[in-house]
Write a protein that holds these residues in place. Structure first.
Motif, mmCIF file in Angstrom:
data_model
loop_
_atom_site.group_PDB
_atom_site.id
_atom_site.type_symbol
_atom_site.label_atom_id
_atom_site.label_comp_id
_atom_site.label_asym_id
_atom_site.label_seq_id
_atom_site.Cartn_x
_atom_site.Cartn_y
_atom_site.Cartn_z
ATOM 1 N N TYR A 1 45.083 27.459 18.143
ATOM 2 C CA TYR A 1 44.232 27.046 17.026
ATOM 3 C C TYR A 1 43.302 25.908 17.441
ATOM 4 O O TYR A 1 42.180 25.784 16.925
ATOM 5 C CB TYR A 1 45.070 26.655 15.802
ATOM 6 N N GLN A 2 43.742 25.074 18.397
ATOM 7 C CA GLN A 2 42.887 24.000 18.897
ATOM 8 C C GLN A 2 41.756 24.577 19.747
ATOM 9 O O GLN A 2 40.605 24.129 19.664
ATOM 10 C CB GLN A 2 43.731 23.016 19.725
ATOM 11 N N ALA B 1 39.319 26.161 17.303
ATOM 12 C CA ALA B 1 38.544 25.148 16.582
ATOM 13 C C ALA B 1 37.371 24.672 17.419
ATOM 14 O O ALA B 1 36.250 24.488 16.898
ATOM 15 C CB ALA B 1 39.440 23.972 16.200
ATOM 16 N N ASP C 1 36.139 16.550 15.170
ATOM 17 C CA ASP C 1 37.070 17.583 14.701
ATOM 18 C C ASP C 1 38.500 17.149 15.014
ATOM 19 O O ASP C 1 38.904 17.086 16.176
ATOM 20 C CB ASP C 1 36.759 18.915 15.378
ATOM 21 N N SER C 2 39.267 16.881 13.980
ATOM 22 C CA SER C 2 40.647 16.422 14.167
ATOM 23 C C SER C 2 41.555 17.495 14.754
ATOM 24 O O SER C 2 42.651 17.194 15.229
ATOM 25 C CB SER C 2 41.229 15.938 12.831
ATOM 26 N N SER C 3 41.107 18.768 14.724
ATOM 27 C CA SER C 3 41.921 19.844 15.298
ATOM 28 C C SER C 3 41.838 19.892 16.820
ATOM 29 O O SER C 3 42.661 20.552 17.462
ATOM 30 C CB SER C 3 41.476 21.196 14.720
#
Length: 215
Positions: A120-121, A124, A93-95
């Motif tokens: 948001y990270q 995620a 997950d790039s987030s």
């Protein structure tokens, strides 16, 4: 009493309407806008979906969620397998910044720890793990890294709420360091969640205590 009965039926109807929820084993009670969900479901994402569907119903002011996750007998993953799956999800997950979130699993219950820069990270990482088959519970202990300059948090949140058509008189924002408190009254859970989202998006916010009521 009739209002409670109508609200209970509306929640039952919404649970039946939601395709990701099997409402056959979910019980509902309602009292003065407070809805309690009971019973059991087959997966943790289904439990989350049932609560989310309930919050969509008009006149729901609060949700007490007491649903248990009972995995099908054919689904029995060990803690090591669940932990490995969680680590892989987070890795791809790039987030989620690399090596910032740690995973602990005990009897199917996952605890996430670590420190990230933004909410948001954090969210995620939670979303990544929630949908893993075999998970029966999830504790989010990930923290948001504090920032040195937090003096503009309250102002930035108020500006964001104003952009999102909130009546400035309906919500009060206070902030101490990165800890934000929201109070006031809105007309729906959607508005309450939007206010939380606006608060989390402000640079420097490390926690949001949302005490906004749904009228």
């Amino acid at each position: 009493m009739s209002d409670d009965k109508q609200l209970k039926q509306a929640v039952l109807d919404e649970l039946q309407w939601e395709p990701s929820v099997n409402a056959a084993h979910i019980g509902v009670t309602a009292k003065s806008g407070v809805v309690t969900l009971m019973g059991h479901v087959g997966t943790f994402p289904e439990k989350f979906a049932a609560e989310k569907a309930t919050r969509r119903v008009k006149d729901v002011k609060a949700v007490a969620e007491e649903i248990a996750v009972q995995l099908p007998s054919c689904v029995r993953y060990g803690d090591e397998e669940i932990a490995s799956a969680a680590v892989n999800r987070l890795k791809w997950d790039s987030s989620v910044p690399v090596d910032t979130v740690k995973v602990k699993v005990e009897k199917g219950r996952v605890t996430l720890t670590g420190e990230v820069d933004w909410h948001y990270q954090q969210q995620a990482a939670v979303d990544d793990v929630r949908s893993i088959l075999g998970v029966v519970g999830l504790s989010n202990d990930i923290t948001i890294k504090p920032r040195p300059n937090t003096s503009e948090i309250r102002h930035n949140i108020l500006v964001a709420l104003d952009r999102a058509w909130f009546d400035p008189a309906s919500i009060t924002v206070t902030a101490q360091g990165g800890k934000v408190n929201l109070t006031g009254s809105v007309e729906s859970w959607y508005e309450r969640e939007e206010a939380s989202a606006a608060a989390w998006a402000a640079p420097g916010t490390t926690s949001v205590n949302n005490k906004i009521t749904v009228a």
